[in-house]
Design a protein around this motif. Structure first.
Motif, short mmCIF file in Angstrom:
data_model
loop_
_atom_site.label_atom_id
_atom_site.label_comp_id
_atom_site.label_asym_id
_atom_site.label_seq_id
_atom_site.Cartn_x
_atom_site.Cartn_y
_atom_site.Cartn_z
N ASP A 217 47.70 40.01 38.59
CA ASP A 217 46.46 38.80 38.22
C ASP A 217 47.16 37.43 38.94
OD1 ASP A 217 44.83 40.14 36.04
OD2 ASP A 217 46.86 40.73 35.65
N ALA B 205 33.16 35.38 34.64
CA ALA B 205 34.23 36.18 34.84
C ALA B 205 35.10 36.09 33.64
CB ALA B 205 34.66 36.03 36.01
N LEU C 117 36.33 39.27 31.66
CA LEU C 117 37.69 40.09 31.47
C LEU C 117 38.12 39.97 30.02
CD1 LEU C 117 40.32 40.38 33.31
CD2 LEU C 117 40.99 38.28 32.77
N CYS C 118 37.61 39.21 29.00
CA CYS C 118 37.60 39.22 27.53
C CYS C 118 37.11 40.60 27.23
CB CYS C 118 37.15 38.24 27.11
SG CYS C 118 37.29 37.96 25.22
N VAL D 213 36.75 43.55 28.87
CA VAL D 213 37.81 44.43 29.26
C VAL D 213 38.80 44.61 28.36
CG1 VAL D 213 38.94 45.21 31.13
CG2 VAL D 213 36.85 44.48 31.67
N LEU E 42 44.97 44.60 29.90
CA LEU E 42 44.42 44.17 30.87
C LEU E 42 45.14 45.00 32.01
CD1 LEU E 42 43.80 40.05 30.58
CD2 LEU E 42 42.27 42.17 30.36
N ASP F 17 37.69 47.58 36.06
CA ASP F 17 38.72 46.85 35.32
C ASP F 17 39.43 45.86 36.27
OD1 ASP F 17 38.10 48.40 33.04
OD2 ASP F 17 40.01 48.57 32.50
N ALA G 68 36.92 43.38 37.49
CA ALA G 68 36.97 42.35 36.68
C ALA G 68 38.28 41.31 36.65
CB ALA G 68 37.04 42.57 35.13
N ARG G 69 39.55 41.85 37.07
CA ARG G 69 40.74 41.00 36.94
C ARG G 69 40.54 40.38 38.32
NH1 ARG G 69 45.57 45.12 35.96
NH2 ARG G 69 46.69 43.15 36.51
N TYR H 47 38.02 37.22 38.11
CA TYR H 47 38.36 35.91 37.58
C TYR H 47 39.52 35.23 38.25
CZ TYR H 47 40.04 32.38 34.28
OH TYR H 47 40.54 31.07 34.05
N SER H 48 40.41 35.78 38.13
CA SER H 48 41.82 35.26 38.97
C SER H 48 41.57 34.75 40.38
CB SER H 48 42.96 36.14 39.19
OG SER H 48 43.24 36.61 37.72
N TRP I 41 45.01 38.00 27.95
CA TRP I 41 44.04 37.12 28.47
C TRP I 41 44.06 35.59 28.78
CZ3 TRP I 41 40.50 33.58 26.31
CH2 TRP I 41 39.33 33.34 27.18
#
Length: 395
Positions: free
Chosen positions: A85, A214, A218-219, A221, A228, A239, A242-243, A246-247, A291
């Motif tokens: 991440d 996002a 992620l929350c 997930v 995570l 998953d 989603a990672r 966001y990142s 998270w």
């Protein structure tokens, strides 16, 4: 003036990066001039390069240790998977810095060529090494069973082309059974495509809105899986989306917002801060802590690293560490599968395991250096030279 400070001045001096990169587009001159000028590297943020190397070492250690102590909650680097991440966040920042005001001038094809030349040679060599490990593992065991020749060929081709192919139950349905870390490169490619098609065009406030969505995803997930750590296998494929969503956007948002925190923190202090996120203990509210680390802590660390000024010794170490990080990340897992079979076959004591892990990390770092200087750098230079020559012929 230290290079990191020069980089910060260049970044804060850019116009149009915060709100509308597209408004700063200039008309190309000629194929040769545009390609040659746009291929020039911009000054690096040396502290961030160094942190990328630290994260790569943490990933290698984590991958060894998850075979030694499969229970992450008892593992001293049990949150080492969060380094991915951090990589995604760092990538979003660097891609924004390097290409936000250049994508339109380059065009999509040239942008994708740049990214392929930078990333794909090591995808290929990682696949080759993974194939060799599968065929010639001296400790053949549960992680390298007999596989039909046709399937082996298909696994190699999909790995070299970065196409997920989670067919080996013996390897936990890894998306890329020959080179497990390629799962994050797959999502890195997806993020680069999203940047080239959409993200560089949108204003910061819309990027912020996407970032909020996002973060919520992620929350969800984390709440569903209670971790995570997913994204690497067929069962946790989305998953990973989603990672990276966001990142990567968080890093881009930090860049667009010019959140460069000037700090006297040196490379050692920044390393401790990064390792704090990767080595934090497990407790009742674990996934929530993961998270928060991803959503708040890593973007803050990127902002701190971008504003750090290093002394000469730390600067040299950081530059070397940054150059080594990607080769190390993409070549180390060949040894990890072999290590798993070694543990299964010999069941060594903890002292021997500690010696093997320590030696393995050092040996893999040295091997990554050889791959970098003997393969990655020459191949990228060759491909770049051919690209420039073809551009010159077209002009």
């Amino acid at each position: 003036m230290p290079r990191a400070a020069i980089s910060c001045r260049i970044l804060t001096g850019m116009t149009g990066a915060t709100e509308s990169p597209a408004s700063q587009i200039a008309a190309p001159r000629s194929a040769e001039n545009v390609t040659a000028s746009l291929l020039k590297s911009r000054p690096h943020f040396e502290a961030l390069d160094g942190l990328r190397g630290v994260a790569a070492l943490a990933v290698v250690t984590f991958h060894f240790m998850e075979f030694v102590i499969p229970d992450y909650s008892k593992n001293f680097v049990g949150h080492g998977f969060l380094a991915v991440d951090f990589f995604f966040c760092l990538s979003g920042f660097v891609i924004g810095y390097a290409y936000d005001d250049r994508v339109a001038k380059m065009g999509l094809i040239e942008f994708f060529k740049s990214r392929l030349i930078r990333l794909h040679p090591l995808v290929v060599i990682g696949s080759v090494l993974g194939l060799l490990a599968l065929l010639f593992d001296p400790f053949r065991g549960p992680y390298s069973p007999h596989v039909a020749a046709g399937r082996v060929v298909l696994m190699f081709l999909t790995s070299a082309l970065l196409i997920p192919f989670p067919v080996m139950a013996e390897r936990s349905r890894n998306l890329f059974p020959l080179n497990a870390p390629s799962w994050s490169l797959f999502w890195e490619y997806v993020a680069n495509i999203a940047f080239a098609l959409v993200l560089w065009r949108i204003r910061r406030r819309w990027l912020g809105a996407l970032l909020f969505v996002a973060a919520a995803l992620l929350c969800w997930v984390g709440a569903r899986a209670e971790t995570l750590a997913g994204g690497w296998s067929g069962g946790t494929f989305w998953d990973g989306g989603a990672r990276v969503a966001y990142s990567f956007m968080a890093g881009l948002f930090v860049y667009r917002s010019r959140w460069i925190i000037r700090t006297r923190l040196g490379f050692t202090a920044l390393t401790v801060l990064l390792l704090g996120g990767l080595m934090m203990p497990y407790f009742r509210w674990n996934w929530q802590a993961e998270w928060l680390v991803v959503v708040l802590y890593f973007p803050l660390l990127v902002a701190l690293g971008a504003g750090a000024t290093l002394n000469r010794q730390s600067e040299s170490l950081s530059i070397f560490s940054g150059k080594m990080s990607y080769p190390l990340y993409m070549t180390h897992y060949t040894a990890i599968w072999i290590f798993g079979n070694y543990l299964s076959a010999h069941r060594p004591g903890m002292g021997e395991q500690a010696l093997v892990v320590t030696t393995g990390v050092l040996a893999l770092t040295g091997f990554a250096y050889l791959v970098m200087v003997g393969y990655d750098i020459p191949v990228r230079r060759y491909l770049t030279a051919r690209r420039l020559a073809r551009a010159s012929e077209r002009s």
